[in-house]
Motif scaffolding. Structure first.
Motif, PDB file in Angstrom:
ATOM      1  N   SER A   2      -7.681   3.646   7.394  1.00  0.00           N
ATOM      2  CA  SER A   2      -8.349   2.344   7.302  1.00  0.00           C
ATOM      3  C   SER A   2      -9.254   2.247   6.087  1.00  0.00           C
ATOM      4  O   SER A   2      -9.349   1.187   5.465  1.00  0.00           O
ATOM      5  N   TRP A   3      -9.914   3.349   5.745  1.00  0.00           N
ATOM      6  CA  TRP A   3     -10.807   3.314   4.586  1.00  0.00           C
ATOM      7  C   TRP A   3     -10.022   3.157   3.295  1.00  0.00           C
ATOM      8  O   TRP A   3     -10.436   2.410   2.406  1.00  0.00           O
ATOM      9  N   TYR A  48      -6.411  -5.398   8.617  1.00  0.00           N
ATOM     10  CA  TYR A  48      -5.936  -4.108   9.138  1.00  0.00           C
ATOM     11  C   TYR A  48      -7.099  -3.116   9.239  1.00  0.00           C
ATOM     12  O   TYR A  48      -7.274  -2.446  10.256  1.00  0.00           O
ATOM     13  N   ALA A  49      -7.888  -3.013   8.181  1.00  0.00           N
ATOM     14  CA  ALA A  49      -8.988  -2.044   8.147  1.00  0.00           C
ATOM     15  C   ALA A  49     -10.029  -2.337   9.225  1.00  0.00           C
ATOM     16  O   ALA A  49     -10.610  -1.414   9.805  1.00  0.00           O
ATOM     17  N   ILE A  53     -12.840  -0.173  11.460  1.00  0.00           N
ATOM     18  CA  ILE A  53     -14.131  -0.165  10.774  1.00  0.00           C
ATOM     19  C   ILE A  53     -14.947  -1.348  11.293  1.00  0.00           C
ATOM     20  O   ILE A  53     -14.417  -2.455  11.410  1.00  0.00           O
ATOM     21  N   PRO A  54     -16.236  -1.134  11.603  1.00  0.00           N
ATOM     22  CA  PRO A  54     -17.053  -2.252  12.084  1.00  0.00           C
ATOM     23  C   PRO A  54     -17.059  -3.416  11.085  1.00  0.00           C
ATOM     24  O   PRO A  54     -17.064  -3.210   9.865  1.00  0.00           O
ATOM     25  N   GLY A  99     -24.266   3.367   0.573  1.00  0.00           N
ATOM     26  CA  GLY A  99     -25.162   3.540   1.715  1.00  0.00           C
ATOM     27  C   GLY A  99     -24.536   3.088   3.016  1.00  0.00           C
ATOM     28  O   GLY A  99     -24.648   3.757   4.041  1.00  0.00           O
ATOM     29  N   LEU A 100     -23.839   1.965   3.000  1.00  0.00           N
ATOM     30  CA  LEU A 100     -23.184   1.502   4.215  1.00  0.00           C
ATOM     31  C   LEU A 100     -22.112   2.481   4.682  1.00  0.00           C
ATOM     32  O   LEU A 100     -21.949   2.715   5.878  1.00  0.00           O
ATOM     33  N   LYS A 101     -21.374   3.049   3.739  1.00  0.00           N
ATOM     34  CA  LYS A 101     -20.343   4.020   4.109  1.00  0.00           C
ATOM     35  C   LYS A 101     -20.988   5.279   4.686  1.00  0.00           C
ATOM     36  O   LYS A 101     -20.550   5.796   5.718  1.00  0.00           O
TER      37      LYS A 101
END
Length: 104
Positions: A2-3, A48-49, A53-54, A99-101
């Motif tokens: 997904s990433w 799709y991701a 992922i939120p 930072g979010l990752k």
């Protein structure tokens, strides 16, 4: 997976933004078709991701990649300003995306 799809979708966001500009209001066929295809791939990949992922994290990262990519395209290809202030702002966007990752 997904990433990876999210990152590629962000790259396609840059492609569709550049193609939209080059299409001159969707009046030039090749850039207009490129815009539509890249937009579909970008949105489809984002959808799709976001299965894994939120939403807030995924969307912010997708937009961040597109924003930085489009700004860099403007600087490198179109001759947009590369002032220290602009580069600093792009670095701040990058810091937020990273930072979010990391805080995911």
């Amino acid at each position: 997976m997904s990433w990876l799809v999210l990152i590629l979708s962000g790259v396609f966001e840059t492609v569709w933004a550049a193609a939209l500009g080059a299409s001159k209001g969707l009046s030039r066929p090749v850039p207009a078709v490129t815009f539509v295809l890249a937009l579909a791939l970008s949105m489809g990949g984002l959808a799709y991701a976001l299965r894994e992922i939120p939403l807030g994290t995924g969307y912010a990262i997708w937009v961040g990649i597109g924003t930085i990519g489009t700004a860099l395209y403007g600087i490198v290809v179109l001759g947009d300003s590369a002032s220290a202030a602009r580069i600093t702002c792009l670095a701040l966007i990058l810091a937020g995306v990273v930072g979010l990752k990391l805080l995911h």
